[in-house]
Design an enzyme around this catalytic site. Structure first.
Site, mmCIF file in Angstrom:
data_model
loop_
_atom_site.group_PDB
_atom_site.id
_atom_site.type_symbol
_atom_site.label_atom_id
_atom_site.label_comp_id
_atom_site.label_asym_id
_atom_site.label_seq_id
_atom_site.Cartn_x
_atom_site.Cartn_y
_atom_site.Cartn_z
ATOM 1 N N CYS A 48 0.832 -1.212 0.000
ATOM 2 C CA CYS A 48 0.000 0.000 0.000
ATOM 3 C C CYS A 48 0.865 1.261 0.000
ATOM 4 O O CYS A 48 0.480 2.292 -0.554
ATOM 5 C CB CYS A 48 -0.964 0.005 1.179
ATOM 6 S SG CYS A 48 -0.163 -0.045 2.796
ATOM 7 N N CYS A 186 26.581 36.726 10.755
ATOM 8 C CA CYS A 186 27.446 36.875 11.926
ATOM 9 C C CYS A 186 26.938 38.036 12.776
ATOM 10 O O CYS A 186 26.708 39.137 12.265
ATOM 11 C CB CYS A 186 28.889 37.125 11.483
ATOM 12 S SG CYS A 186 30.012 37.482 12.859
ATOM 13 N N CYS A 189 30.106 40.958 12.983
ATOM 14 C CA CYS A 189 30.437 41.838 11.848
ATOM 15 C C CYS A 189 29.277 42.034 10.877
ATOM 16 O O CYS A 189 29.396 42.788 9.913
ATOM 17 C CB CYS A 189 31.655 41.308 11.099
ATOM 18 S SG CYS A 189 31.342 39.770 10.212
ATOM 19 N N CYS A 233 33.179 32.475 11.401
ATOM 20 C CA CYS A 233 33.036 33.585 10.457
ATOM 21 C C CYS A 233 34.359 33.810 9.723
ATOM 22 O O CYS A 233 35.402 34.022 10.361
ATOM 23 C CB CYS A 233 32.608 34.853 11.195
ATOM 24 S SG CYS A 233 32.508 36.307 10.129
ATOM 25 N N CYS A 236 35.641 37.488 10.451
ATOM 26 C CA CYS A 236 36.218 37.660 11.797
ATOM 27 C C CYS A 236 37.370 36.677 12.052
ATOM 28 O O CYS A 236 38.165 36.870 12.982
ATOM 29 C CB CYS A 236 35.139 37.453 12.865
ATOM 30 S SG CYS A 236 33.762 38.615 12.777
ATOM 31 N N HIS A 317 -1.647 1.578 7.391
ATOM 32 C CA HIS A 317 -2.033 1.464 5.986
ATOM 33 C C HIS A 317 -1.843 2.824 5.315
ATOM 34 O O HIS A 317 -1.869 3.869 5.980
ATOM 35 C CB HIS A 317 -3.507 1.031 5.934
ATOM 36 C CG HIS A 317 -4.026 0.765 4.568
ATOM 37 N ND1 HIS A 317 -3.430 -0.116 3.692
ATOM 38 C CD2 HIS A 317 -5.113 1.265 3.910
ATOM 39 C CE1 HIS A 317 -4.121 -0.159 2.567
ATOM 40 N NE2 HIS A 317 -5.145 0.675 2.677
#
Length: 370
Positions: A48, A186, A189, A233, A236, A317
């Site tokens: 099914c 970030c 920054c 980051c 950074c 089912h």
């Protein structure tokens, strides 16, 4: 077990003719769509999950048309796609308008190709859908590669493919593939970085008494990355706190939405079903799109729903409800019935006592209007 299944199948076959003629009378000769056929599929013990997905895909018209077109191509070595195209062609070319077809060839091939489906246990319809779409895409890409090598089609982007390891998209991708963009900002920054990823269906978490729109908003909620989950980051050059969110950048022609109704419960050491009531509208517009999304205002119409009936993933089912022209049909293996659009509300889920058996929408298929 085999004797019981055989007796059950014989009893089922005895009622097929009555069900078929009743459906034909209910629709009426004048209202019956031209060149349309409504055929149930025989259940081979536990299939099914397969039958419901195949019915849903058959009534996704762009997919059906591509599968039938594949049938008309030069004969190829048997694979899952040739078996599917044979099945769809068999339905589409029946002399009768309604009836029942045994998808035996397709099931045999499926069980041969993937041992996950080679047993008599209940399988997950979403896993099957994923497997089927990816397998068809792989077959088409391999055939295209072979045709290029044999010089039957121009080289086109073959060098580009080899360099980037990104094969040309197939009609499976043209129909079902969308693109998500993963945006990370970030908090030190304010630099935003984004990464795109493609999908053939979207899996969304469900909550009690909500809607699909709510689920999609939750899918794109902003997440804060902090503590041990800080984001590195590049600007950074260190780990920083950040905000992260997923949005839809490219909307697919057919949007397949998978409701994550099965959750692992640590205290029970097993998966249980979340029968939460989640409303899915007949018309849908996505609001969790990115700023640079293509066709952000695209409208979708519900064309098919795979419904799970029962209380858990390994029992129960599957059935399918589909829209054909201006009315709705319910496919329960070999049984096909016409239903009212209002009856779709019965498949939203339960408002209370969610441990009970429920018939709840599991995979939704929305087709774009353009």
């Amino acid at each position: 077990m085999e004797i019981l299944m055989t007796v059950s199948r014989i009893a089922s076959i005895c009622t097929m003719g009555a069900n078929a003629s009743a459906l034909e009378k209910e629709i009426g000769p004048e209202q019956f769509p031209v060149n349309e056929h409504y055929f149930g599929l025989v259940n081979f013990g536990n299939t099914c999950y397969c039958n419901s997905v195949l019915q849903a895909l058959y009534f996704c018209r762009p997919f059906r048309e591509k599968v039938l077109a594949y049938k008309s191509q030069p004969r190829k070595k048997e694979n899952l796609l040739t078996c599917l195209s044979d099945l769809f062609h068999s339905i589409a070319t029946q002399k009768k308008k309604v009836g029942v077809i045994p998808p035996k060839k397709f099931i045999t091939r499926l069980r041969k190709e993937n041992e996950l489906f080679d047993n008599y246990m209940q399988q997950d319809a979403h896993e099957f859908l994923n497997y089927l779409l990816n397998t068809i895409a792989d077959i088409l890409q391999e055939e295209r590669k072979q045709e290029k090598q044999n010089g039957r089609i121009p080289n086109g982007n073959i060098d580009n493919e080899n360099n980037n390891n990104t094969p040309d998209p197939t009609w499976v991708h043209e129909i079902f593939q969308g693109t998500l963009t993963n945006e990370t900002r970030c908090l030190t920054c304010e630099t935003i970085s984004s990464k795109d990823e493609d999908f053939l269906d979207l899996s969304v978490d469900v909550e009690q008494n909500t809607s699909i729109t709510h689920c999609l908003r939750g899918f794109s909620n902003t997440e804060t990355l902090c503590s041990e989950y800080k984001y590195y980051c590049e600007e950074c050059r260190s780990k920083q706190e950040a905000h992260k969110r997923m949005k839809v950048k490219k909307l697919p022609m057919i949007l397949a939405l998978h409701l994550k109704r099965f959750k692992y419960m640590d205290q029970l050491h097993r998966y249980t079903k979340l029968s939460y009531r989640v409303v899915f509208p007949l018309e849908l517009r996505l609001f969790n799109t990115s700023g640079d999304a293509t066709n952000p205002d695209r409208m979708y119409d519900l064309v098919a729903v795979v419904v799970h009936c029962g209380s858990g993933p390994n029992r129960g089912h599957y059935i399918a409800i589909v829209k054909s022209h201006d009315f709705w049909l319910l496919f329960d293996d070999d049984i096909v019935e016409k239903i009212d659009a209002q009856a779709i509300e019965e498949f939203y889920g339960l408002t209370s006592d969610i441990s009970k058996n429920s018939e709840s929408g599991y995979i939704l298929f929305y087709q774009s209007r353009d």
